[in-house]
Design an enzyme around this catalytic site. Structure first.
Site, PDB file in Angstrom:
ATOM      1  N   GLU A  55       0.828  -1.228   0.000  1.00 15.33           N
ATOM      2  CA  GLU A  55       0.000   0.000   0.000  1.00 15.33           C
ATOM      3  C   GLU A  55       0.856   1.270   0.000  1.00 15.33           C
ATOM      4  O   GLU A  55       0.667   2.166   0.826  1.00 15.33           O
ATOM      5  CB  GLU A  55      -0.961   0.003   1.199  1.00 15.33           C
ATOM      6  CG  GLU A  55      -2.000  -1.091   1.104  1.00 15.33           C
ATOM      7  CD  GLU A  55      -3.104  -1.013   2.158  1.00 15.33           C
ATOM      8  OE1 GLU A  55      -2.989  -0.220   3.100  1.00 15.33           O
ATOM      9  OE2 GLU A  55      -4.094  -1.764   2.015  1.00 15.33           O
ATOM     10  N   GLU A  64      -5.494  -8.328  -0.277  1.00 12.22           N
ATOM     11  CA  GLU A  64      -6.200  -8.003   0.972  1.00 12.22           C
ATOM     12  C   GLU A  64      -7.656  -7.732   0.612  1.00 12.22           C
ATOM     13  O   GLU A  64      -7.931  -6.811  -0.176  1.00 12.22           O
ATOM     14  CB  GLU A  64      -5.609  -6.773   1.670  1.00 12.22           C
ATOM     15  CG  GLU A  64      -4.302  -7.035   2.367  1.00 12.22           C
ATOM     16  CD  GLU A  64      -3.832  -5.847   3.207  1.00 12.22           C
ATOM     17  OE1 GLU A  64      -4.683  -5.180   3.833  1.00 12.22           O
ATOM     18  OE2 GLU A  64      -2.620  -5.597   3.221  1.00 12.22           O
TER      19      GLU A  64
HETATM   20  O1  AHR Z   1      -5.260  -5.817   7.191  1.00 12.45           O
HETATM   21  C1  AHR Z   1      -5.113  -4.650   7.941  1.00 12.45           C
HETATM   22  C2  AHR Z   1      -4.380  -3.529   7.224  1.00 12.45           C
HETATM   23  O2  AHR Z   1      -5.169  -3.069   6.160  1.00 12.45           O
HETATM   24  C3  AHR Z   1      -3.076  -3.889   6.544  1.00 12.45           C
HETATM   25  O3  AHR Z   1      -2.001  -3.836   7.412  1.00 12.45           O
HETATM   26  C4  AHR Z   1      -2.939  -2.848   5.494  1.00 12.45           C
HETATM   27  O4  AHR Z   1      -2.189  -3.275   4.393  1.00 12.45           O
HETATM   28  C5  AHR Z   1      -4.372  -2.485   5.144  1.00 12.45           C
HETATM   29  O5  AHR Z   1      -4.571  -1.130   5.111  1.00 12.45           O
END
Ligand code: AHR
Length: 502
Positions: free
Chosen positions: A172, A291
């Site tokens: 990210e 994610e």
């Molecule tokens: O999964 C929780 C967080 O969400 C992670 O660390 C990050 O990559 C995302 O913003």
């Protein structure tokens, strides 16, 4: 209300990419400590990993697991987590304001993956660190012995390379919350350089460039284009992240949020293919949706609210039946894009927005969202079929008119198994769904399981872990049509046997 779903093995999207059933273990909250790892727990194995959790992970069936972050990785020193445990430093992780003792590091985690039969996917720190540390980490993990870094790995008990195939180039990096976040131009440069070095080491590695942290980022689209214009030849995939929750109480849109994921994937694919066109290339970049989940972010007061401690109880959302139906619909979306989704990781595995929950020293149990993941991962094999759906529509504030029935199906020609995954995403309208199976012979219904409760807020807890579980559905098969009752807010896994007619 009635709907018709046409299933025909002649129309396939592509083979089921089993990496779609991935998960995520970050050094965050209690995912690692008192999650997968708790040496004092009565079920802990010799390495300190909980076997009650390991049993649930095996039942859930993830195929790939991303590690060690997430935001954590962007200030992680991988060297802190290798070598004799009593010599490892305790550090402050700035991402989650947590005390990190480094008791679990790369070797412990990769050994756990090996024992569990789950493929690891590692992320490198491109926030506070750069090319040199990434190259050193790669050598520590994957190089044959004979030079300093792999020799250190051997001295730490692992002579053979771990042979990790998928590597995420940062996490990210478009997000202002990220340690060392960058502009797209800055990220494009470092991703290209790390990609260049990693491919020099091993051209067969699969490299994931950071895409956007979500579809509403102001740089979405431009970030992907700029990154891929620079790194196109050096990377294989680009990431996408998305977390869903009801916004302003809008449950209608929340139930239909698979539309957002669908459009997100389409946009990233279109951007990647645009870059390919500009370059006159036939190469197809995959989307690593590494994610995704339901996350009630509105209940999270932000990173600076976290008291500095070890393994805090962080974003331990308790999921309902409604959330399980949404998670089921997101898995359907990922399967529908099997031809372009390179991997997908539900975030995270245990405790932190997890399908599995634990109490320190106590029990481990399945949240509602465990069930659609486990059943989809277990039964989606062979080809993903392209369905035609005739369904009433729902008018949503966020996504306009969408189909009430959201579905996908798989067919495994080797085992003659057909699996249909389907959601009724209306808040109040029950539906009778006619699933017309053309192009099959010797059809038989094997099982029909449903996730649905009269109270859509029902949840599983330590005290009552089986309030929401898959139940037998109502269905009948006649003349190649399976008719099922699909109540409002329900997720279905229907398994049939049937041979493709020749
Ligand atoms: O999964 C929780 C967080 O969400 C992670 O660390 C990050 O990559 C995302 O913003």
């Amino acid at each position: 209300m009635t709907s018709v779903v046409h299933v025909n093995p002649a129309f396939a999207v592509g083979e089921v990419n089993r990496r779609i059933f991935g998960t995520f273990v970050e050094h965050m909250g209690r995912t690692v400590y008192t999650g997968i790892f708790e040496p004092d727990h009565p079920t802990a194995d010799e390495a300190g990993f909980r076997q009650d959790v390991a049993d649930l992970v095996k039942e859930m069936g993830p195929t790939i697991v991303r590690y060690p972050g997430g935001n954590f990785v962007s200030n992680y020193r991988w060297e802190d987590g290798v070598g004799p445990v009593d010599e490892r430093p305790t550090r402050l992780d700035f991402a989650w304001r947590s005390i990190e003792p480094n008791t679990v590091g790369t070797d412990e985690f990769l050994a756990w993956c090996e024992r569990m039969g789950i493929e690891p996917m590692l992320a490198v720190n491109l926030g506070t660190r750069g090319l040199e540390e990434a190259m050193e980490y790669l050598q520590y993990v994957n190089a044959e012995t004979g030079t300093e870094l792999p020799d250190r790995r051997a001295a730490n008990g692992r002579p053979e390379p771990w042979n990790v195939r998928m590597w995420c180039l940062g996490n990210e990096m478009d997000g202002p919350w990220q340690m060392g976040h960058m502009t797209e131009q800055e990220y494009a440069r470092i991703a290209t350089e790390v990609g260049n070095a990693f491919k020099r080491f091993d051209p067969s590695l699969e490299l994931v460039a950071c895409g956007s942290s979500n579809r509403t980022m102001p740089t979405f689209g431009r970030w992907e284009r700029v990154t891929l214009e620079a790194a196109f030849d050096k990377v294989d995939h680009i990431s996408a992240h998305a977390y869903y929750e009801p916004l302003d109480g809008d449950l209608v849109s929340y139930l239909a949020c698979a539309e957002d994921m669908d459009r997100f994937i389409d946009s990233v694919v279109a951007t990647a293919d645009h870059v390919a066109a500009l370059k006159g290339s036939e190469k197809r970049i995959g989307v690593s949706f590494d994610e995704w989940n339901v996350w009630y972010q509105a209940k999270f007061d932000g990173e600076t609210s976290i008291p500095i401690q070890h393994a805090p109880r962080l974003i331990e959302d308790v999921y309902t039946t409604l959330d399980a139906v949404v998670v089921g619909s997101l898995l359907i979306t990922l399967l529908r894009h099997t031809d372009r989704v390179a991997a997908a990781c539900q975030a995270q595995l245990v405790n932190v927005i997890g399908p599995i929950m634990t109490e320190p020293g106590g029990s481990a149990w399945r949240q509602t969202i465990f069930h659609p993941f486990a059943l989809t991962a277990r039964h989606a094999h062979g080809d993903v079929l392209q369905l035609a759906v005739e369904s009433p529509t729902i008018t949503t504030p966020q996504f306009g008119d969408v189909d009430q029935i959201w579905a996908t199906a798989t067919h495994d020609a080797d085992s003659n198994e057909i699996a249909v995954f389907l959601v009724n995403r209306s808040l109040e309208a029950d539906d009778e769904v006619h699933i017309k199976l053309a192009g099959f012979e010797d059809l038989d219904l094997v099982e029909h399981l449903v996730i649905h409760t009269d109270d859509h807020d029902a949840a599983n807890t330590a005290a009552a872990p089986d309030v929401v579980t898959p139940q037998a559905g109502e269905s009948s098969l006649a003349s190649g049509t399976l008719t099922i009752a699909a109540p409002a807010i329900s997720w279905h896994c229907i398994r049939l046997s049937g041979r493709k007619t020749s």
